[in-house]
Design an enzyme around this catalytic site. Structure first.
Site, PDB file in Angstrom:
ATOM      1  N   ARG A 107       0.884  -1.182   0.000  1.00 47.59           N
ATOM      2  CA  ARG A 107       0.000   0.000   0.000  1.00 47.59           C
ATOM      3  C   ARG A 107       0.908   1.215   0.000  1.00 47.59           C
ATOM      4  O   ARG A 107       1.735   1.379   0.908  1.00 47.59           O
ATOM      5  CB  ARG A 107      -0.896   0.011   1.250  1.00 47.59           C
ATOM      6  CG  ARG A 107      -1.551   1.350   1.480  1.00 47.59           C
ATOM      7  CD  ARG A 107      -2.637   1.343   2.517  1.00 47.59           C
ATOM      8  NE  ARG A 107      -3.811   0.651   2.022  1.00 47.59           N
ATOM      9  CZ  ARG A 107      -4.999   0.674   2.631  1.00 47.59           C
ATOM     10  NH1 ARG A 107      -5.165   1.336   3.763  1.00 47.59           N
ATOM     11  NH2 ARG A 107      -6.031   0.022   2.110  1.00 47.59           N
ATOM     12  N   HIS A 134      -7.689   1.087  -6.069  1.00 48.07           N
ATOM     13  CA  HIS A 134      -7.848   0.202  -4.915  1.00 48.07           C
ATOM     14  C   HIS A 134      -8.514  -1.097  -5.396  1.00 48.07           C
ATOM     15  O   HIS A 134      -9.656  -1.395  -5.039  1.00 48.07           O
ATOM     16  CB  HIS A 134      -8.709   0.905  -3.868  1.00 48.07           C
ATOM     17  CG  HIS A 134      -8.654   0.310  -2.498  1.00 48.07           C
ATOM     18  ND1 HIS A 134      -7.830  -0.757  -2.177  1.00 48.07           N
ATOM     19  CD2 HIS A 134      -9.318   0.617  -1.353  1.00 48.07           C
ATOM     20  CE1 HIS A 134      -7.998  -1.058  -0.898  1.00 48.07           C
ATOM     21  NE2 HIS A 134      -8.895  -0.251  -0.381  1.00 48.07           N
ATOM     22  N   GLN A 137     -10.145  -3.970  -3.076  1.00 47.65           N
ATOM     23  CA  GLN A 137     -11.423  -3.555  -2.495  1.00 47.65           C
ATOM     24  C   GLN A 137     -12.579  -3.822  -3.461  1.00 47.65           C
ATOM     25  O   GLN A 137     -13.622  -4.358  -3.076  1.00 47.65           O
ATOM     26  CB  GLN A 137     -11.378  -2.041  -2.178  1.00 47.65           C
ATOM     27  CG  GLN A 137     -12.669  -1.507  -1.630  1.00 47.65           C
ATOM     28  CD  GLN A 137     -12.960  -2.033  -0.238  1.00 47.65           C
ATOM     29  OE1 GLN A 137     -12.107  -1.951   0.644  1.00 47.65           O
ATOM     30  NE2 GLN A 137     -14.158  -2.574  -0.018  1.00 47.65           N
ATOM     31  N   ASP A 225     -17.434   7.132  -0.508  1.00 51.38           N
ATOM     32  CA  ASP A 225     -16.170   6.927   0.210  1.00 51.38           C
ATOM     33  C   ASP A 225     -15.864   8.234   0.934  1.00 51.38           C
ATOM     34  O   ASP A 225     -16.530   9.259   0.696  1.00 51.38           O
ATOM     35  CB  ASP A 225     -15.067   6.554  -0.814  1.00 51.38           C
ATOM     36  CG  ASP A 225     -13.734   6.153  -0.179  1.00 51.38           C
ATOM     37  OD1 ASP A 225     -13.682   5.986   1.059  1.00 51.38           O
ATOM     38  OD2 ASP A 225     -12.742   6.012  -0.922  1.00 51.38           O
ATOM     39  N   CYS A 266     -16.332   1.386   1.144  1.00 52.25           N
ATOM     40  CA  CYS A 266     -15.170   0.540   1.414  1.00 52.25           C
ATOM     41  C   CYS A 266     -14.729   0.608   2.875  1.00 52.25           C
ATOM     42  O   CYS A 266     -14.020  -0.281   3.349  1.00 52.25           O
ATOM     43  CB  CYS A 266     -14.018   0.914   0.494  1.00 52.25           C
ATOM     44  SG  CYS A 266     -13.366   2.572   0.775  1.00 52.25           S
ATOM     45  N   ARG A 294     -13.219  -8.805   1.799  1.00 48.20           N
ATOM     46  CA  ARG A 294     -11.819  -8.499   1.526  1.00 48.20           C
ATOM     47  C   ARG A 294     -10.985  -9.752   1.779  1.00 48.20           C
ATOM     48  O   ARG A 294     -10.087 -10.098   1.008  1.00 48.20           O
ATOM     49  CB  ARG A 294     -11.311  -7.364   2.436  1.00 48.20           C
ATOM     50  CG  ARG A 294     -11.923  -6.006   2.176  1.00 48.20           C
ATOM     51  CD  ARG A 294     -11.522  -5.456   0.833  1.00 48.20           C
ATOM     52  NE  ARG A 294     -10.084  -5.313   0.691  1.00 48.20           N
ATOM     53  CZ  ARG A 294      -9.352  -4.303   1.171  1.00 48.20           C
ATOM     54  NH1 ARG A 294      -9.925  -3.320   1.844  1.00 48.20           N
ATOM     55  NH2 ARG A 294      -8.042  -4.250   0.978  1.00 48.20           N
TER      56      ARG A 294
HETATM   57  N1   CP Z   1     -11.095  -0.304   2.880  1.00 48.77           N
HETATM   58  C1   CP Z   1      -9.798  -0.363   3.261  1.00 48.77           C
HETATM   59  O1   CP Z   1      -8.894  -0.570   2.443  1.00 48.77           O
HETATM   60  O2   CP Z   1      -9.599  -0.172   4.580  1.00 48.77           O
HETATM   61  P1   CP Z   1      -8.209  -0.006   5.346  1.00 48.77           P
HETATM   62  O3   CP Z   1      -7.685   1.364   4.995  1.00 48.77           O
HETATM   63  O4   CP Z   1      -8.582  -0.111   6.792  1.00 48.77           O
HETATM   64  O5   CP Z   1      -7.268  -1.071   4.907  1.00 48.77           O
HETATM   65  N1  NVA Z   2     -10.141   6.746  -0.659  1.00 47.02           N
HETATM   66  C1  NVA Z   2      -9.678   6.264   0.613  1.00 47.02           C
HETATM   67  C2  NVA Z   2      -9.833   4.775   0.697  1.00 47.02           C
HETATM   68  C3  NVA Z   2      -9.447   4.204   2.035  1.00 47.02           C
HETATM   69  C4  NVA Z   2      -9.556   2.708   2.088  1.00 47.02           C
HETATM   70  C5  NVA Z   2      -8.229   6.673   0.816  1.00 47.02           C
HETATM   71  O1  NVA Z   2      -7.430   6.525  -0.113  1.00 47.02           O
HETATM   72  O2  NVA Z   2      -7.916   7.163   1.896  1.00 47.02           O
END
Ligand code: CP
Ligand code: NVA
Length: 308
Positions: A107, A134, A137, A225, A266, A294
């Protein structure tokens, strides 16, 4: 080598196969205590590195548990504590880590970091979220939609709010899984133009409508989101809130969609901002199924990458 970098770069039949495998593995575990390994242990003897340059609850825990259920081992690494956060190049990091582990999930911020990791790693790399997309997700989200409503093909999904990384992966999924997507939000937060073009070129209807109540007419699912993503500057917060207030998903907006429309997010959610608690906790909401899936979807992605 099979990297899982994005939905639009993975063939549709492979994505379908991953969802099918995820459903089968979920079904096979029905009622099992979470710490009990799967009957099959396809990751036995495998080591997986989970690298986080941003915070995470779901991604971190679901990957960790998923690998263990399949008999493998994990190490969870914070980018800031690695030499990666202190000047070592992504390419050298990828080459080094590949000597120790069988798969890398990362990530990160820039999409170029992910691409460089994949280019130089000699083991599969999975995208656990970048500023741009993402995909894990949305694999879980497609699986969740289909558990509740059957095939997602031909349905209408409405994204309300910021056209962010999660929205981009929904657009990629529209192209690959064959559904239509309407974006409703302010012009300055429009979705990624390449992702819109990708879905349209795949023959899907992608509409942009600034009026949320008009946009959700006939919707099978409304998705939103957070208004401020992890890569957005904190200083953007107030402006974002002013721009996005009228795109909050509340009971009135849900009532303007098709009867029986689902609500998806998400998570993490900011209750009272992009969504009301009434909707989050209401009958249309499948947000915690998305979170659970997930685990199952990523287990299938890991197996696909490792061809086990
Ligand atoms: N939805 C998601 O990716 O959550 P986290 O940021 O908690 O991993
Ligand atoms: N759009 C959000 C998703 C978190 C899972 C971010 O990137 O922070």
């Amino acid at each position: 080598m099979r990297h899982f970098l994005d939905i639009h770069t993975t063939p549709a039949d492979e994505l379908r196969g991953i969802i099918g495998a995820a459903r089968a593995m979920k079904g096979a575990r029905d009622g099992q205590p979470k710490a009990v390994p799967d009957a099959e242990r396809p990751l036995a003897g495998r080591m997986v590195a989970l690298i986080f340059e941003k915070p995470s609850t779901r991604t971190r825990i679901s990957f960790d548990v998923g690998v263990r259920q399949m008999g493998g081992e994990t190490m969870v690494l914070s980018g800031a504590e690695m030499q990666l956060g202190h000047g070592e190049t992504v390419a050298d990091t990828a080459r080094v880590i590949s000597r120790y582990v069988d798969l890398i999930m990362i990530r990160t911020f820039e999409e170029t970091t992910l691409a460089e990791m994949a280019e130089h790693a000699t083991v599969p790399v999975i995208n656990g979220l970048t500023n741009r997309s993402h995909p894990c997700q949305i694999m879980a989200d497609v699986m969740t939609y289909e558990e509740h409503r059957g095939s997602i093909a031909g349905s209408k999904v409405v994204w309300s709010g910021d056209g962010n990384n999660t929205c981009t992966s929904w657009l990629h999924a529209a192209g690959r899984f064959g559904f239509d997507l309407t974006f409703t939000g302010p012009e300055t937060l429009d979705p990624d133009a390449e992702a819109v073009a990708f879905a349209r070129e795949a023959g899907r209807r992608v509409e942009i409508d600034r009026n949320p109540h008009r946009a959700v007419a006939g919707a099978d699912c409304i998705v939103t989101d957070t208004w401020v993503s992890m890569h957005d500057p904190v200083s953007a917060r107030e402006r974002r809130h002013n721009l996005l207030r009228s795109y909050q998903v509340d009971a009135r907006l849900m009532a303007a969609a098709k009867p029986g429309a689902l609500f998806m997010h998400c998570l993490p959610a900011h209750r009272g901002e992009e969504v009301t608690s009434e909707v989050m906790d209401g009958p249309a909401s499948v947000v915690f199924d998305e979170a659970e899936n997930r685990l199952h979807a990523q287990k299938a992605i890991l197996r696909w990458c490792l061809e086990v």
